[in-house]
Scaffold this active site. Structure first.
Site, PDB file in Angstrom:
ATOM      1  N   HIS A  76       3.167  -4.163 -11.320  1.00  0.00           N
ATOM      2  CA  HIS A  76       2.655  -2.865 -11.751  1.00  0.00           C
ATOM      3  C   HIS A  76       1.968  -2.183 -10.581  1.00  0.00           C
ATOM      4  CE1 HIS A  76      -0.713  -0.360 -13.404  1.00  0.00           C
ATOM      5  NE2 HIS A  76       0.360   0.224 -13.906  1.00  0.00           N
ATOM      6  N   SER A  77       2.371  -0.958 -10.283  1.00  0.00           N
ATOM      7  CA  SER A  77       1.745  -0.140  -9.250  1.00  0.00           C
ATOM      8  C   SER A  77       1.710  -0.886  -7.921  1.00  0.00           C
ATOM      9  CB  SER A  77       0.355   0.293  -9.730  1.00  0.00           C
ATOM     10  OG  SER A  77      -0.166   1.307  -8.929  1.00  0.00           O
ATOM     11  N   TYR A  78       0.519  -1.106  -7.363  1.00  0.00           N
ATOM     12  CA  TYR A  78       0.370  -1.849  -6.100  1.00  0.00           C
ATOM     13  C   TYR A  78       1.046  -3.224  -6.181  1.00  0.00           C
ATOM     14  CZ  TYR A  78      -2.009  -5.017  -2.860  1.00  0.00           C
ATOM     15  OH  TYR A  78      -2.289  -5.987  -1.921  1.00  0.00           O
TER      16      TYR A  78
END
Length: 176
Positions: A76-78
Site C-alpha cells: 500500500h502506497s510507500y
C-alpha cells in the site's frame, strides 16, 4: 492456496490489513501483514538509520526465515517501493506483486534486476480520492501496458479500509 504478504504504507501498521487478512484466510489463503521498522507500533525502533533498505530487509527477512515461496506481495502506497525492492532481491520467491495506490518518499529505489521477472503485476487505483489523485498518471500509463493488470476501485487512498470487499475479490480471484 496463495500466500499474501501485505505491506502497509508509511502511516500504517500491519493492523490496517486485519479485516482483509481474516477474509483471505476465510477463503483458504495464508495472509501475513507486517509492520515496518520505525512505523506505527514499531515507532520506538525509528532512528536516523531506518530507510527504504531497512524496510526491504524487514520483508525479505520474514520471507527467508519462514521459507515463504510463491508469495503475492501487496504494497500500500510507500509499501509499493518496498515490495518492488524485495522482489528485486528475492525474485524466485514471488508469484506476483499488487500495488495499492503506489507512492514514494525520500530514498530512491535501486534495482539490481529486471522487474519483468515477476510474472503477475497488478495495480489497484483508488479512484475515489477527494480532489485529484496524485496517482492518476501512473494508473493511466499502466493500464495501457500489457504487462500489467489494472483495477480502479471506488475508494480513497486507504483501499484496504475504503473498499475491502472489492480488494478481496481482486486478491482472492486472481490466478497467481
Amino acid at each position: 492456496m496463495t500466500t499474501f504478504v501485505l505491506i502497509p504504507g508509511m502511516c500504517h501498521g500491519g493492523w490496517c490489513f486485519r479485516e482483509l487478512c481474516e477474509e483471505l484466510r476465510h477463503h483458504g489463503h495464508r495472509a501475513v501483514a507486517l509492520t515496518l521498522t520505525g512505523l506505527a507500533e514499531r515507532a520506538h525502533l525509528l532512528d536516523g538509520g531506518v530507510n527504504l533498505d531497512t524496510h526491504i530487509r524487514d520483508v525479505a527477512g520474514v520471507l527467508e526465515a519462514e521459507d515463504v515461496r510463491d508469495a503475492v506481495l501487496v504494497g500500500h502506497s510507500y509499501g509499493g517501493m518496498v515490495i518492488t525492492g524485495v522482489a528485486d532481491r528475492l525474485p524466485g520467491r514471488m508469484a506476483g506483486l499488487v500495488y495499492l495506490d503506489v507512492a514514494s518518499l525520500l530514498q530512491p529505489l535501486r534495482l539490481t534486476g529486471d522487474p519483468a521477472r515477476i510474472a503477475r503485476r497488478v495495480y489497484v487505483y483508488a479512484a475515489g480520492w477527494q480532489g485529484e489523485s496524485p496517482f492518476t498518471a501512473t494508473y493511466e500509463r499502466l493500464r495501457e501496458d500489457p504487462a500489467w493488470t489494472t483495477y480502479a476501485l471506488d475508494g480513497g487512498h486507504n483501499l484496504m479500509r475504503d473498499a475491502p470487499e472489492d480488494l478481496l475479490k481482486i486478491l482472492a480471484g486472481t490466478r497467481w
